[in-house]
Write a protein that holds these residues in place. Structure first.
Motif, PDB file in Angstrom:
ATOM      1  N   ILE A   1       1.934  -8.112  -6.759  1.00  0.00           N
ATOM      2  CA  ILE A   1       1.497  -7.193  -5.710  1.00  0.00           C
ATOM      3  C   ILE A   1       2.413  -5.973  -5.751  1.00  0.00           C
ATOM      4  CG2 ILE A   1       1.192  -6.891  -3.214  1.00  0.00           C
ATOM      5  CD1 ILE A   1      -0.799  -8.879  -4.510  1.00  0.00           C
ATOM      6  N   PRO A   2       1.854  -4.767  -5.777  1.00  0.00           N
ATOM      7  CA  PRO A   2       2.703  -3.568  -5.831  1.00  0.00           C
ATOM      8  C   PRO A   2       3.477  -3.359  -4.528  1.00  0.00           C
ATOM      9  CG  PRO A   2       0.422  -2.933  -5.484  1.00  0.00           C
ATOM     10  CD  PRO A   2       0.426  -4.429  -5.716  1.00  0.00           C
ATOM     11  N   SER A   3       4.638  -2.726  -4.628  1.00  0.00           N
ATOM     12  CA  SER A   3       5.437  -2.437  -3.428  1.00  0.00           C
ATOM     13  C   SER A   3       5.024  -1.126  -2.779  1.00  0.00           C
ATOM     14  CB  SER A   3       6.923  -2.405  -3.778  1.00  0.00           C
ATOM     15  OG  SER A   3       7.169  -1.410  -4.757  1.00  0.00           O
ATOM     16  N   SER A   4       4.251  -0.317  -3.514  1.00  0.00           N
ATOM     17  CA  SER A   4       3.721   0.917  -2.925  1.00  0.00           C
ATOM     18  C   SER A   4       2.298   1.142  -3.424  1.00  0.00           C
ATOM     19  CB  SER A   4       4.607   2.117  -3.247  1.00  0.00           C
ATOM     20  OG  SER A   4       4.609   2.372  -4.634  1.00  0.00           O
ATOM     21  N   ILE A   5       1.507   1.794  -2.580  1.00  0.00           N
ATOM     22  CA  ILE A   5       0.111   2.091  -2.903  1.00  0.00           C
ATOM     23  C   ILE A   5      -0.145   3.544  -2.530  1.00  0.00           C
ATOM     24  CG2 ILE A   5      -2.301   1.544  -2.371  1.00  0.00           C
ATOM     25  CD1 ILE A   5      -1.300  -1.323  -1.744  1.00  0.00           C
ATOM     26  N   ASP A   6      -0.625   4.313  -3.478  1.00  0.00           N
ATOM     27  CA  ASP A   6      -0.902   5.733  -3.260  1.00  0.00           C
ATOM     28  C   ASP A   6       0.296   6.468  -2.667  1.00  0.00           C
ATOM     29  OD1 ASP A   6      -3.506   5.412  -4.226  1.00  0.00           O
ATOM     30  OD2 ASP A   6      -4.309   4.973  -2.226  1.00  0.00           O
ATOM     31  N   GLY A   7       1.496   6.123  -3.161  1.00  0.00           N
ATOM     32  CA  GLY A   7       2.715   6.788  -2.718  1.00  0.00           C
ATOM     33  C   GLY A   7       3.277   6.282  -1.398  1.00  0.00           C
ATOM     34  N   LEU A   8       2.615   5.319  -0.770  1.00  0.00           N
ATOM     35  CA  LEU A   8       3.103   4.765   0.497  1.00  0.00           C
ATOM     36  C   LEU A   8       3.695   3.381   0.255  1.00  0.00           C
ATOM     37  CD1 LEU A   8       0.063   5.641   2.796  1.00  0.00           C
ATOM     38  CD2 LEU A   8       2.277   6.817   2.710  1.00  0.00           C
ATOM     39  N   SER A   9       4.868   3.143   0.817  1.00  0.00           N
ATOM     40  CA  SER A   9       5.487   1.822   0.704  1.00  0.00           C
ATOM     41  C   SER A   9       4.695   0.819   1.521  1.00  0.00           C
ATOM     42  CB  SER A   9       6.927   1.855   1.210  1.00  0.00           C
ATOM     43  OG  SER A   9       7.712   2.657   0.364  1.00  0.00           O
ATOM     44  N   VAL A  10       4.384  -0.310   0.916  1.00  0.00           N
ATOM     45  CA  VAL A  10       3.680  -1.369   1.639  1.00  0.00           C
ATOM     46  C   VAL A  10       4.678  -1.984   2.614  1.00  0.00           C
ATOM     47  CG1 VAL A  10       2.492  -3.587   1.445  1.00  0.00           C
ATOM     48  CG2 VAL A  10       2.134  -1.821  -0.301  1.00  0.00           C
ATOM     49  N   PRO A  11       4.338  -2.047   3.901  1.00  0.00           N
ATOM     50  CA  PRO A  11       5.264  -2.602   4.893  1.00  0.00           C
ATOM     51  C   PRO A  11       5.302  -4.127   4.823  1.00  0.00           C
ATOM     52  CG  PRO A  11       3.179  -2.094   5.928  1.00  0.00           C
ATOM     53  CD  PRO A  11       3.082  -1.614   4.501  1.00  0.00           C
ATOM     54  N   LYS A  12       6.156  -4.723   5.631  1.00  0.00           N
ATOM     55  CA  LYS A  12       6.132  -6.170   5.781  1.00  0.00           C
ATOM     56  C   LYS A  12       4.782  -6.550   6.374  1.00  0.00           C
ATOM     57  CE  LYS A  12      10.980  -7.400   6.127  1.00  0.00           C
ATOM     58  NZ  LYS A  12      11.966  -8.168   6.903  1.00  0.00           N
ATOM     59  N   LEU A  13       4.211  -7.613   5.860  1.00  0.00           N
ATOM     60  CA  LEU A  13       2.882  -8.042   6.290  1.00  0.00           C
ATOM     61  C   LEU A  13       2.962  -9.384   7.002  1.00  0.00           C
ATOM     62  CD1 LEU A  13       1.018  -7.066   3.000  1.00  0.00           C
ATOM     63  CD2 LEU A  13       1.130  -5.752   5.144  1.00  0.00           C
ATOM     64  N   LYS A  14       2.059  -9.584   7.960  1.00  0.00           N
ATOM     65  CA  LYS A  14       2.018 -10.827   8.722  1.00  0.00           C
ATOM     66  C   LYS A  14       0.799 -11.678   8.402  1.00  0.00           C
ATOM     67  CE  LYS A  14       4.612  -9.023  12.655  1.00  0.00           C
ATOM     68  NZ  LYS A  14       4.544  -8.702  14.085  1.00  0.00           N
ATOM     69  N   ALA A  15      -0.177 -11.104   7.686  1.00  0.00           N
ATOM     70  CA  ALA A  15      -1.369 -11.865   7.283  1.00  0.00           C
ATOM     71  C   ALA A  15      -1.849 -11.328   5.942  1.00  0.00           C
ATOM     72  CB  ALA A  15      -2.466 -11.747   8.334  1.00  0.00           C
ATOM     73  N   VAL A  16      -2.399 -12.229   5.123  1.00  0.00           N
ATOM     74  CA  VAL A  16      -2.922 -11.864   3.814  1.00  0.00           C
ATOM     75  C   VAL A  16      -4.276 -12.537   3.633  1.00  0.00           C
ATOM     76  CG1 VAL A  16      -2.560 -12.038   1.320  1.00  0.00           C
ATOM     77  CG2 VAL A  16      -0.622 -11.569   2.817  1.00  0.00           C
ATOM     78  N   SER A  17      -5.251 -11.756   3.171  1.00  0.00           N
ATOM     79  CA  SER A  17      -6.590 -12.290   2.906  1.00  0.00           C
ATOM     80  C   SER A  17      -6.851 -12.339   1.413  1.00  0.00           C
ATOM     81  CB  SER A  17      -7.668 -11.421   3.557  1.00  0.00           C
ATOM     82  OG  SER A  17      -7.626 -11.535   4.957  1.00  0.00           O
TER      83      SER A  17
END
Length: 156
Positions: A118-134
């Motif tokens: 899973i990338p740590s950034s998408i379209d130049g935005l850092s992916v934050p900590k997530l609480k749910a994954v689908s």
């Protein structure tokens, strides 16, 4: 077996173990999706499994597992094929989705347990900590149903 079968390791008397077995939710005769509810881009074309995480994490990879092909070539066709991973900052998966990637499970790979980064950034935005994954399942390898033996989310 219910969706929980894909989340919890099980000990089975059967050498194949236990899986979450499901039909295409968009084509099932009793599905509410057939009665005018449109696809929203988050749910899978085949089925969707959403996991509430114990705590917010930076997701680094997901793992999808199916029955090893050596046990049965017929059952290999029930494996998930194309899928997407979508993350949410809230535990209820109601907020703005983070589209974390589109992947393909390979039934011809040497291992039935496959890891997807899973990338740590998408379209130049850092992916934050997530609480749910689908896990949005869009297809399988050709059976009338699909089986998911295990889905794991790794992160810190």
């Amino acid at each position: 077996h219910p969706p929980e079968a894909a989340l919890v390791p099980s000990i089975s008397m059967h050498p194949r173990g236990q899986c979450w077995s499901f039909q295409n939710e968009w084509n099932h005769p009793l599905s509410s999706n057939r009665r005018g509810i449109t696809r929203d881009g988050i749910r899978g074309d085949y089925a969707t499994l959403t996991v509430a995480l114990a705590k917010a994490v930076f997701v680094s990879e997901v793992v999808v597992e199916h029955l090893p092909a050596s046990l049965s070539k017929v059952d290999a066709k029930s494996a998930v094929k194309n899928f997407r991973v979508v993350g949410f900052e809230d535990v209820g998966a109601f907020g703005e989705p983070w589209e974390l990637g589109t992947f393909e499970y390979n039934i011809d790979a040497p291992f039935s347990l496959q890891t997807f980064q899973i990338p740590s950034s998408i379209d130049g935005l850092s992916v934050p900590k997530l609480k749910a994954v689908s896990l949005a399942v869009d297809s399988n390898w050709g059976a009338d149903y699909a089986c998911l033996y295990r889905f794991r989310v790794h992160g810190a």
